[in-house]
Write a protein that holds these residues in place. Sequence first.
Motif, PDB file in Angstrom:
ATOM      1  N   VAL A 142       0.835  -1.199   0.000  1.00  0.00           N
ATOM      2  CA  VAL A 142       0.000   0.000   0.000  1.00  0.00           C
ATOM      3  C   VAL A 142       0.877   1.259   0.000  1.00  0.00           C
ATOM      4  N   GLY A 143       2.026   1.196   0.666  1.00  0.00           N
ATOM      5  CA  GLY A 143       2.959   2.319   0.597  1.00  0.00           C
ATOM      6  C   GLY A 143       3.456   2.545  -0.818  1.00  0.00           C
ATOM      7  N   VAL A 144       3.773   1.462  -1.512  1.00  0.00           N
ATOM      8  CA  VAL A 144       4.206   1.563  -2.907  1.00  0.00           C
ATOM      9  C   VAL A 144       3.078   2.129  -3.778  1.00  0.00           C
ATOM     10  N   LEU A 145       1.852   1.659  -3.525  1.00  0.00           N
ATOM     11  CA  LEU A 145       0.717   2.188  -4.278  1.00  0.00           C
ATOM     12  C   LEU A 145       0.559   3.689  -4.034  1.00  0.00           C
ATOM     13  N   GLY A 146       0.770   4.124  -2.799  1.00  0.00           N
ATOM     14  CA  GLY A 146       0.685   5.545  -2.497  1.00  0.00           C
ATOM     15  C   GLY A 146       1.717   6.345  -3.266  1.00  0.00           C
ATOM     16  N   VAL A 147       2.943   5.843  -3.305  1.00  0.00           N
ATOM     17  CA  VAL A 147       3.996   6.520  -4.072  1.00  0.00           C
ATOM     18  C   VAL A 147       3.609   6.618  -5.548  1.00  0.00           C
ATOM     19  N   LEU A 191      -0.629   6.678   3.084  1.00  0.00           N
ATOM     20  CA  LEU A 191      -0.604   8.142   3.027  1.00  0.00           C
ATOM     21  C   LEU A 191       0.820   8.674   3.137  1.00  0.00           C
ATOM     22  N   PHE A 192       1.645   7.997   3.925  1.00  0.00           N
ATOM     23  CA  PHE A 192       3.056   8.378   4.010  1.00  0.00           C
ATOM     24  C   PHE A 192       3.715   8.233   2.639  1.00  0.00           C
ATOM     25  N   GLY A 193       3.423   7.131   1.955  1.00  0.00           N
ATOM     26  CA  GLY A 193       3.957   6.928   0.610  1.00  0.00           C
ATOM     27  C   GLY A 193       3.454   7.965  -0.377  1.00  0.00           C
ATOM     28  N   LEU A 194       2.182   8.335  -0.251  1.00  0.00           N
ATOM     29  CA  LEU A 194       1.618   9.365  -1.123  1.00  0.00           C
ATOM     30  C   LEU A 194       2.346  10.690  -0.921  1.00  0.00           C
ATOM     31  N   GLY A 195       2.612  11.035   0.340  1.00  0.00           N
ATOM     32  CA  GLY A 195       3.346  12.265   0.629  1.00  0.00           C
ATOM     33  C   GLY A 195       4.750  12.238   0.053  1.00  0.00           C
ATOM     34  N   LEU A 196       5.429  11.106   0.192  1.00  0.00           N
ATOM     35  CA  LEU A 196       6.778  10.997  -0.384  1.00  0.00           C
ATOM     36  C   LEU A 196       6.739  11.149  -1.901  1.00  0.00           C
ATOM     37  N   GLY A 197       5.715  10.578  -2.525  1.00  0.00           N
ATOM     38  CA  GLY A 197       5.580  10.717  -3.971  1.00  0.00           C
ATOM     39  C   GLY A 197       5.419  12.158  -4.388  1.00  0.00           C
ATOM     40  N   SER A 237       9.334   8.091  -9.685  1.00  0.00           N
ATOM     41  CA  SER A 237       8.896   6.825  -9.103  1.00  0.00           C
ATOM     42  C   SER A 237      10.031   6.041  -8.463  1.00  0.00           C
ATOM     43  N   ALA A 238      11.117   5.821  -9.199  1.00  0.00           N
ATOM     44  CA  ALA A 238      12.212   5.002  -8.680  1.00  0.00           C
ATOM     45  C   ALA A 238      12.818   5.618  -7.430  1.00  0.00           C
ATOM     46  N   ALA A 239      13.063   6.922  -7.471  1.00  0.00           N
ATOM     47  CA  ALA A 239      13.661   7.594  -6.315  1.00  0.00           C
ATOM     48  C   ALA A 239      12.714   7.589  -5.121  1.00  0.00           C
ATOM     49  N   ALA A 240      11.430   7.815  -5.373  1.00  0.00           N
ATOM     50  CA  ALA A 240      10.455   7.834  -4.280  1.00  0.00           C
ATOM     51  C   ALA A 240      10.285   6.446  -3.672  1.00  0.00           C
ATOM     52  N   LEU A 241      10.269   5.415  -4.513  1.00  0.00           N
ATOM     53  CA  LEU A 241      10.152   4.042  -4.001  1.00  0.00           C
ATOM     54  C   LEU A 241      11.378   3.670  -3.176  1.00  0.00           C
ATOM     55  N   ALA A 242      12.559   4.046  -3.659  1.00  0.00           N
ATOM     56  CA  ALA A 242      13.781   3.767  -2.908  1.00  0.00           C
ATOM     57  C   ALA A 242      13.764   4.489  -1.565  1.00  0.00           C
ATOM     58  N   THR A 243      13.267   5.728  -1.568  1.00  0.00           N
ATOM     59  CA  THR A 243      13.180   6.491  -0.318  1.00  0.00           C
ATOM     60  C   THR A 243      12.212   5.828   0.649  1.00  0.00           C
TER      61      THR A 243
END
Length: 249
Positions: A69-74, A160-166, A172-178
């Motif tokens: 779900v974090g990945v989906l948010g990103v 939601l944390f992943g969405l914010g990072l996105g 995508s790659a940088a946000a997923l790695a983060t």
Amino acid sequence: MTTTVHRFAAASRMEWIKLRTLRSTWWTLAVTVAGATGIGVAVGANSKDASADLTNNVLAGVAPGLLLVGVLGVLTMTGEYSSGMIRATLAAVPDRPLLLTAKATVFGLVTLVLGEVTAFVAFLAGRAALHGRLTAPGLGQPGVLRAVVLSGAGIALMGLFGLGLGAIVRHSAAALATYVGVVFVAGQLLLAVAPAAVRWVPPAIVGDSLGVSRTASGDLSPWAGPAVLCGYAAVALGAGAWTLTRRDG
């Protein structure tokens, strides 16, 4: 005020249409629930200690949801930039903080439902797989229902944390790695250098604070844990909103 509410409602409808038409949304839902079932059964079947917190054991099935779900948010955020859809989105909703609020509201509600389904599936599947000599936990027992409900909420908060990072990183790659680095790798590093700080890492909060019927000494309380996760999500979304107002689409 009426105009703002109308714009928010319109933006939310737009975000709902985009989210439900993404194949990744439905794949994430299916894989998360399937993973919860499989892990819940595996952990339940291998639980031997009658004195252990069996609720916590069977809720191990929520673990894949924290990642998926974090990945989906990103990807929900960064995908708009990689596809170029963000230009049409900003043309329709020029108010960027309003846009992110609508996106977070829709995404948060969808992932909250997904998180609760995941948590209850993991609990019921793991409970059914427990050895016959163990007393299976019931939802009416102290702390059990709370653990299941908060575990599901934890999944949504990580989304939601992943969405914010996105929104902050955009790529995508940088946000997923983060996301993976902050949420999962940081915990392993802290375990080596500062074990006492591990309790502040999101997976530990979900596993040791939210998903327990009784809290162990040294862990965050079942209500402090969700507050910390809310703080993480709020900071990421707030920084994401600030970033969106400082950059061109």
